[in-house]
Design an enzyme around this catalytic site. Structure first.
Site, PDB file in Angstrom:
ATOM      1  N   GLY A  52       0.750  -1.342   0.557  1.00  0.00           N
ATOM      2  CA  GLY A  52      -0.223  -0.085  -0.142  1.00  0.00           C
ATOM      3  C   GLY A  52       1.058   1.247   0.002  1.00  0.00           C
ATOM      4  O   GLY A  52       2.182   1.431   0.026  1.00  0.00           O
ATOM      5  N   THR A  88      -4.659  -2.899  -1.227  1.00  0.00           N
ATOM      6  CA  THR A  88      -4.760  -2.532  -0.092  1.00  0.00           C
ATOM      7  C   THR A  88      -6.406  -2.900   0.103  1.00  0.00           C
ATOM      8  O   THR A  88      -7.110  -2.678  -1.164  1.00  0.00           O
ATOM      9  CB  THR A  88      -5.009  -1.182   0.436  1.00  0.00           C
ATOM     10  OG1 THR A  88      -5.872  -0.708   1.811  1.00  0.00           O
ATOM     11  CG2 THR A  88      -4.744  -0.267  -0.316  1.00  0.00           C
ATOM     12  N   ASP A 111      -8.500  -1.383   1.266  1.00  0.00           N
ATOM     13  CA  ASP A 111      -9.445  -0.321   1.666  1.00  0.00           C
ATOM     14  C   ASP A 111      -9.216   0.614   0.554  1.00  0.00           C
ATOM     15  O   ASP A 111     -10.206   2.090   0.384  1.00  0.00           O
ATOM     16  CB  ASP A 111      -8.476   1.377   2.738  1.00  0.00           C
ATOM     17  CG  ASP A 111      -8.169   0.497   4.221  1.00  0.00           C
ATOM     18  OD1 ASP A 111      -8.635  -0.354   4.593  1.00  0.00           O
ATOM     19  OD2 ASP A 111      -7.250   0.760   4.914  1.00  0.00           O
ATOM     20  N   MET A 165     -13.245  -1.596   8.547  1.00  0.00           N
ATOM     21  CA  MET A 165     -11.635  -0.820   8.660  1.00  0.00           C
ATOM     22  C   MET A 165     -12.006   0.660   7.031  1.00  0.00           C
ATOM     23  O   MET A 165     -12.525   0.260   6.690  1.00  0.00           O
ATOM     24  CB  MET A 165     -11.089  -1.884   8.044  1.00  0.00           C
ATOM     25  CG  MET A 165     -10.444  -2.753   8.815  1.00  0.00           C
ATOM     26  SD  MET A 165      -8.984  -3.855   8.484  1.00  0.00           S
ATOM     27  CE  MET A 165      -8.854  -4.740  10.157  1.00  0.00           C
ATOM     28  N   ARG A 172      -9.335   3.234   7.047  1.00  0.00           N
ATOM     29  CA  ARG A 172      -8.148   4.866   8.246  1.00  0.00           C
ATOM     30  C   ARG A 172      -8.424   6.379   7.828  1.00  0.00           C
ATOM     31  O   ARG A 172      -9.019   6.632   8.461  1.00  0.00           O
ATOM     32  CB  ARG A 172      -7.219   4.052   7.832  1.00  0.00           C
ATOM     33  CG  ARG A 172      -6.126   5.125   8.677  1.00  0.00           C
ATOM     34  CD  ARG A 172      -4.995   4.932   8.945  1.00  0.00           C
ATOM     35  NE  ARG A 172      -4.560   3.427   9.870  1.00  0.00           N
ATOM     36  CZ  ARG A 172      -4.179   3.411  11.447  1.00  0.00           C
ATOM     37  NH1 ARG A 172      -4.218   5.423  11.755  1.00  0.00           N
ATOM     38  NH2 ARG A 172      -4.107   2.886  11.787  1.00  0.00           N
ATOM     39  N   ARG A 203      -9.898  -8.770   6.562  1.00  0.00           N
ATOM     40  CA  ARG A 203      -8.159  -9.370   6.018  1.00  0.00           C
ATOM     41  C   ARG A 203      -8.188 -10.063   5.431  1.00  0.00           C
ATOM     42  O   ARG A 203      -7.153 -11.224   4.542  1.00  0.00           O
ATOM     43  CB  ARG A 203      -7.131  -8.619   6.461  1.00  0.00           C
ATOM     44  CG  ARG A 203      -7.619  -6.766   6.663  1.00  0.00           C
ATOM     45  CD  ARG A 203      -6.311  -5.825   5.849  1.00  0.00           C
ATOM     46  NE  ARG A 203      -5.154  -6.663   7.371  1.00  0.00           N
ATOM     47  CZ  ARG A 203      -3.994  -6.067   8.207  1.00  0.00           C
ATOM     48  NH1 ARG A 203      -4.497  -4.764   7.930  1.00  0.00           N
ATOM     49  NH2 ARG A 203      -3.404  -6.994   8.669  1.00  0.00           N
TER      50      ARG A 203
HETATM   51  O1  F6P Z   1      -4.607  -2.668   5.684  1.00  0.00           O
HETATM   52  C1  F6P Z   1      -5.195  -1.250   5.962  1.00  0.00           C
HETATM   53  C2  F6P Z   1      -6.213  -1.272   7.515  1.00  0.00           C
HETATM   54  O2  F6P Z   1      -7.127  -2.337   7.095  1.00  0.00           O
HETATM   55  C3  F6P Z   1      -7.049   0.313   7.599  1.00  0.00           C
HETATM   56  O3  F6P Z   1      -7.718   0.234   7.207  1.00  0.00           O
HETATM   57  C4  F6P Z   1      -6.918  -0.912   8.943  1.00  0.00           C
HETATM   58  O4  F6P Z   1      -5.939   1.134   9.868  1.00  0.00           O
HETATM   59  C5  F6P Z   1      -5.721  -1.310   9.706  1.00  0.00           C
HETATM   60  O5  F6P Z   1      -5.660  -1.714   8.208  1.00  0.00           O
HETATM   61  C6  F6P Z   1      -4.922  -2.095  10.700  1.00  0.00           C
HETATM   62  O6  F6P Z   1      -3.924  -2.989  10.626  1.00  0.00           O
HETATM   63  P1  F6P Z   1      -3.577  -4.007  11.110  1.00  0.00           P
HETATM   64  O7  F6P Z   1      -4.623  -4.301  12.647  1.00  0.00           O
HETATM   65  O8  F6P Z   1      -2.701  -4.842  10.805  1.00  0.00           O
HETATM   66  O9  F6P Z   1      -1.972  -3.023  12.056  1.00  0.00           O
END
Ligand code: F6P
Length: 362
Positions: free
Chosen positions: A116, A139, A141, A183, A185, A289
């Site tokens: 990403g 990603t 997202d 999810m 961010r 994910r």
């Molecule tokens: O891959 C991006 C994402 O899904 C974001 O939306 C989220 O904030 C983040 O990953 C969380 O990642 P981790 O919990 O693996 O640190």
């Protein structure tokens, strides 16, 4: 000419990574007769040669329907600012020269970085240090600029929409407000598109700061009309006008970005204060994910992987493969990583939602 190429997967994992790896390995070996080295755990694997191994046709057999990445990944440990323990404290140290040295020691002609925004920025910096890199956008997202879609997003959407379908029946039976935290961010794509597909009543995304009073008014209006339940989808990065995102854990030496989480509970408390309705929260979290990639993500991942190999054959470095309409093209990694692909608050998709009476928090 015979080549030796490396591939690594960086950042949060997502469904379709194995399809990309398989696409790279198959086309490199079958089409070009090259050798492929798999680098484990993102750029960490280039700091330690024992974490680099040859990928053969046998190594990628049967991995197409599997979620995750057979190479492992990490969303910590940027080699340009790597946390190294000194006197009991973690100090960021620039280890990028070791990465470049190891790239050369391995005898690699090119490096494919599947990642990403964060991983692609690192790739760009390595490219400035003379490493021939090709990027592949990944990603759930879908927040990367320069490509219409990243792989992994479609599978995450399916998971979120499926969750909404399931929440609907229980919300209706119990006359409750159900909040689904998903999810997202900085970008609210998952919340927005799953919300439309799953028939949500309220969708909260980071691009549109929300107003509690208006959310309560919208739910009350529904209930006055006889709909005694409501479904809210909230992206983890959504925040109220004039307020902040809900942070579960602050950033530190190891985690360069704060961990988000808790928006669902936050909104639930406010709704319980203003309306006499029962509220329940479901946090979909990392289920988004995981799992087997959808047909779309398998096909896109395979195409991205194969195209990245073709880019190496053509000497097209410092660029990222991208989906442009129905076709693949390439864009410079620098342009793709410059800013994020955010939802346009006045764009067609948000207007579609609002035209159907979905409350977008405003
Ligand atoms: O891959 C991006 C994402 O899904 C974001 O939306 C989220 O904030 C983040 O990953 C969380 O990642 P981790 O919990 O693996 O640190």
């Amino acid at each position: 000419m015979n080549k030796k190429i490396g591939i690594l997967t960086g950042g949060g994992d997502c469904p379709g990574l194995n399809a990309v790896i398989r696409g790279v390995v198959k086309s490199a070996i079958i089409r070009h007769g090259w050798e492929v080295i798999g680098i484990e755990d993102g750029f960490d694997g280039l700091l330690d040669l024992s974490r680099c191994r040859e990928l053969t046709l046998e190594s990628v057999r049967g991995i197409l329907p599997r979620g995750g990445t057979i190479l492992g990944t990490t969303n910590r440990g940027n080699p340009f600012s790597y946390p190294v323990e000194q006197d009991g404290r973690f100090i960021p140290v620039d280890l990028s020269n070791r990465v470049v040295e190891n790239f050369r020691t391995l005898g690699l002609d090119a490096l494919i970085v599947v990642g990403g925004e964060g991983s692609l920025k690192i790739a760009m910096e390595l490219s400035k240090k003379g490493v021939p890199v090709v990027g592949i956008p990944k990603t759930i997202d879908n927040d990367l600029l320069g490509t219409d879609f990243t792989f992994g997003y479609n599978t995450a959407l399916e998971t979120a929409t499926d969750a909404l379908d399931k929440l609907h029946t229980t919300a209706e039976s119990h006359h409750r407000v159900m909040i689904l935290e998903v999810m997202g961010r900085y970008a609210g794509w998952i919340a927005l598109e799953s919300g439309i597909a799953g028939g949500a009543d309220v969708i909260l995304i980071p691009e549109i700061p929300y107003d509690f009073d208006r959310i309560c008014a919208a739910i009350k209006k529904r209930s006055d009309r006889g709909s005694r339940f409501s479904i809210i989808v909230a992206a983890e990065g959504a925040f109220p006008a004039g307020g902040d995102r809900v942070v579960a854990r602050a950033a530190d030496a190891w985690n360069s970005i704060e961990r988000l989480g808790g928006i669902g509970q936050h909104v639930a408390k406010q709704i319980e204060k203003c309306l006499e309705m029962e509220v329940r929260v479901t946090v979909l979290g990392h289920l988004q994910r995981g799992g087997s990639p959808t047909t779309f993500d398998r096909a896109l991942g395979s195409r991205f992987g194969t195209r990245a190999v073709a880019m190496i054959a053509a000497g097209e470095f410092g660029r990222m493969v991208s989906l442009q309409g129905r076709n693949l093209g390439t864009v410079s990694i620098e342009d793709a990583a410059r800013e994020l692909n955010l939802v346009d608050p006045e764009g067609e998709i948000v207007h579609t939602a609002e035209d159907m009476g979905i409350m977008m928090g405003r």
